[in-house]
Write an enzyme that holds these catalytic residues in place. Structure first.
Site, mmCIF file in Angstrom:
data_model
loop_
_atom_site.group_PDB
_atom_site.id
_atom_site.type_symbol
_atom_site.label_atom_id
_atom_site.label_comp_id
_atom_site.label_asym_id
_atom_site.label_seq_id
_atom_site.Cartn_x
_atom_site.Cartn_y
_atom_site.Cartn_z
ATOM 1 N N HIS A 183 53.818 25.251 52.486
ATOM 2 C CA HIS A 183 53.138 26.691 51.221
ATOM 3 C C HIS A 183 53.037 25.321 50.203
ATOM 4 O O HIS A 183 54.351 24.998 49.415
ATOM 5 C CB HIS A 183 54.537 27.286 50.955
ATOM 6 C CG HIS A 183 54.737 27.898 50.346
ATOM 7 N ND1 HIS A 183 54.183 29.518 51.427
ATOM 8 C CD2 HIS A 183 54.345 28.282 49.311
ATOM 9 C CE1 HIS A 183 54.633 30.812 50.040
ATOM 10 N NE2 HIS A 183 53.942 30.438 48.840
ATOM 11 N N ASP A 308 48.932 35.341 58.018
ATOM 12 C CA ASP A 308 50.275 35.019 56.758
ATOM 13 C C ASP A 308 51.132 36.682 56.833
ATOM 14 O O ASP A 308 51.412 37.297 55.907
ATOM 15 C CB ASP A 308 49.724 35.370 55.053
ATOM 16 C CG ASP A 308 51.821 34.838 54.417
ATOM 17 O OD1 ASP A 308 52.597 33.942 56.052
ATOM 18 O OD2 ASP A 308 52.028 34.597 53.504
ATOM 19 N N HIS A 312 58.052 43.388 55.346
ATOM 20 C CA HIS A 312 59.331 43.796 54.324
ATOM 21 C C HIS A 312 58.800 45.389 54.497
ATOM 22 O O HIS A 312 57.932 46.047 54.601
ATOM 23 C CB HIS A 312 58.984 43.453 52.918
ATOM 24 C CG HIS A 312 58.581 42.094 52.595
ATOM 25 N ND1 HIS A 312 59.996 41.504 53.016
ATOM 26 C CD2 HIS A 312 58.086 41.075 52.457
ATOM 27 C CE1 HIS A 312 59.704 39.899 52.582
ATOM 28 N NE2 HIS A 312 58.699 40.115 53.012
HETATM 29 O O1 DOR Z 1 54.570 35.929 50.511
HETATM 30 C C1 DOR Z 1 55.144 36.062 51.397
HETATM 31 N N1 DOR Z 1 56.425 36.018 52.062
HETATM 32 N N2 DOR Z 1 54.648 34.266 51.732
HETATM 33 C C2 DOR Z 1 55.273 33.391 52.746
HETATM 34 O O2 DOR Z 1 54.430 32.228 52.085
HETATM 35 C C3 DOR Z 1 56.561 33.990 52.923
HETATM 36 C C4 DOR Z 1 56.402 34.949 53.189
HETATM 37 C C5 DOR Z 1 57.823 36.460 53.915
HETATM 38 O O3 DOR Z 1 58.182 35.466 54.809
HETATM 39 O O4 DOR Z 1 57.828 36.973 53.428
#
Ligand code: DOR
Length: 448
Positions: A183, A308, A312
């Site tokens: 990353h 990716d 959430h």
């Molecule tokens: O936006 C992101 N969220 N990018 C990442 O590389 C990690 C990820 C996360 O795990 O929430």
């Protein structure tokens, strides 16, 4: 080769547009026995336990999503391996490679094994896991198995998984031969810019804080170290025109890079529409970056697509920036998004299969997957390119329950998804009895 432990019914898929490797799609039939493709042709004779009449549908190799965050163990309120794998099945994703930023972090053989055990219990698609690098697990990152590679967060992370200076990165590049996936964002620059922008709460400022330069600097450093040690390097979710240009000038044969559908299709204008739902790391960029990323993909500078998937909850996302978390779900929409782009003339359906399956299998050395070919595993997806249906929140299976693409009219939705010859998703329903297998990675297979 993934032989199922108990006999799976034979399948005959008839009359589909077959998206075959290295040739134009053609209408034909495909036969599956014992979880493998055994015959491809037109008007195949002989029956099967199940015949799927697929005239008008397109048959592609199942998507292999090489970067997802499925949150188990420890963050199951956002997602877990069961809900995530169901979402995969619905999205035509038949295999995934998952990241180590769970709780606890996946940094040891025992914690890797724990994830594999959980996946064996819960996942309806095939699975593989990264081992996370810290400053003190150098031996274990090279020996823990099976692992698809070593994940390094050069930025956008806090805690032990953040490795943000060259002197700590160098021993990892210098030791071992396994694929290193980075990353790439420069944490020092992000830190300084966070201070400079302190007090700003509009989500769009995220793209200014973690700007193109922050990504470019980290990619330059990873490339430098990879060249010094000739170390297999993969650049995760590459997001800027500048990085494409860098790789256009200088991309050793042992370096690969991926791009997400959101970095191809969304840009900073999304903040006005969806606010923090557009917040991710690395951030969304400009329309110019979108165009150059497409170009990079077409030219083979970018090798494949990853979502990716980083779910959430809506409650978490509703916090005011910068307290809102970065990340967005993606496994249910990636294939229809790319197939819609194909229908719009931005690429071909065959390229979608190459970018979402064939090249991923090659880069990670996943034998017998990623192609419609005799002897390959029957991880398949049948999609409908005639129907257009919008992304709707209520249709989603990800536990997070939202998508940055809600309302987008898409085509190419999966009708049937097959994992190891077993129908795992069909007309809106997941067969929760199906179990995927642990993927194996052979380092001798390198990217094309
Ligand atoms: O936006 C992101 N969220 N990018 C990442 O590389 C990690 C990820 C996360 O795990 O929430």
């Amino acid at each position: 080769m993934n032989l199922p432990t108990s006999p799976t019914p034979s399948l005959l898929i008839r009359g589909a547009h077959l998206v075959l490797p290295d040739q134009e799609p053609m209408q034909g039939d495909l036969r599956v026995e014992q979880g493998q493709i055994v015959e491809i042709g037109s008007e195949l004779s002989g029956g099967a336990d199940r015949v799927i009449e697929a005239t008008g549908l397109w048959l592609l190799p199942g998507v292999i999503d090489p970067q997802v965050h499925f949150r188990e163990p420890g963050l199951e309120h956002k997602e877990d391996l069961r809900t995530a794998s169901h979402a995969c099945a619905k999205g035509g994703v038949t295999s995934f490679l998952e990241m180590p930023n769970t709780r606890p972090l996946t940094t040891t053989q025992a914690l890797l094994q724990d994830k594999l055990d959980r996946a064996a219990q819960k996942c309806v698609v095939n699975y593989g896991f990264f081992i996370g690098a810290t400053v003190d697990n150098l031996m274990e990152v090279n020996t823990a198995a099976p692992a698809c590679g070593i994940k390094i967060f050069m930025g956008s992370m806090s805690g032990p998984l953040l490795i943000d200076d060259e002197s700590a990165l160098e021993p990892i590049f210098a030791t071992g031969t396994r694929l290193i996936a980075v990353h790439a964002e420069n944490q020092a620059r992000i830190r300084a810019r966070r201070e400079a922008f302190a007090g700003r709460t509009e989500p769009a400022v995220h793209s200014q804080i973690q700007d193109n330069q922050a990504a470019l600097e980290a990619t330059q450093l990873a490339l430098k170290l990879s060249k010094k040690y000739q170390r297999r390097l993969h650049i995760l979710h590459l997001s800027t025109a500048e990085e494409v240009e860098l790789l256009r000038q200088d991309k050793p044969a042992w370096v690969t890079a991926e791009v997400t559908p959101q970095h191809l299709l969304l840009n900073t204008s999304a903040y006005e529409r969806i606010g923090t739902l557009a917040q991710m790391n690395p951030p969304l960029r400009s329309e110019h970056d979108n165009a150059v990323l497409w170009q990079g993909l077409q030219e083979g500078i970018l090798n494949f697509i990853a979502t990716d998937h980083a779910p959430h909850t809506l409650e978490e996302k509703a916090k005011t920036y910068p307290d809102s978390p970065s990340g967005m779900p993606g496994v249910e929409t990636s294939l229809p998004l790319m197939l819609t782009a194909a229908q719009q003339g931005r690429c071909s359906v065959s390229q979608v299969a190459t970018w979402m399956s064939t090249n991923v299998a090659a880069a990670y050395g996943i034998a017998n997957k990623g192609k419609l070919a005799v002897g390959y595993d029957a991880d398949l997806v049948l999609v409908d390119l005639d129907q257009v249906k919008p992304v709707k929140r209520e249709d989603l299976l990800t536990k997070s329950g939202w998508s940055p693409f809600e309302g987008w009219p898409l085509t190419g939705w999966p009708v049937i998804t097959i994992v190891g010859g077993q129908v795992v998703y069909e007309h809106g329903k997941v067969n929760s009895e199906v179990r995927g297998q642990a993927l194996r990675f052979s380092p001798q297979l390198l990217a094309d």
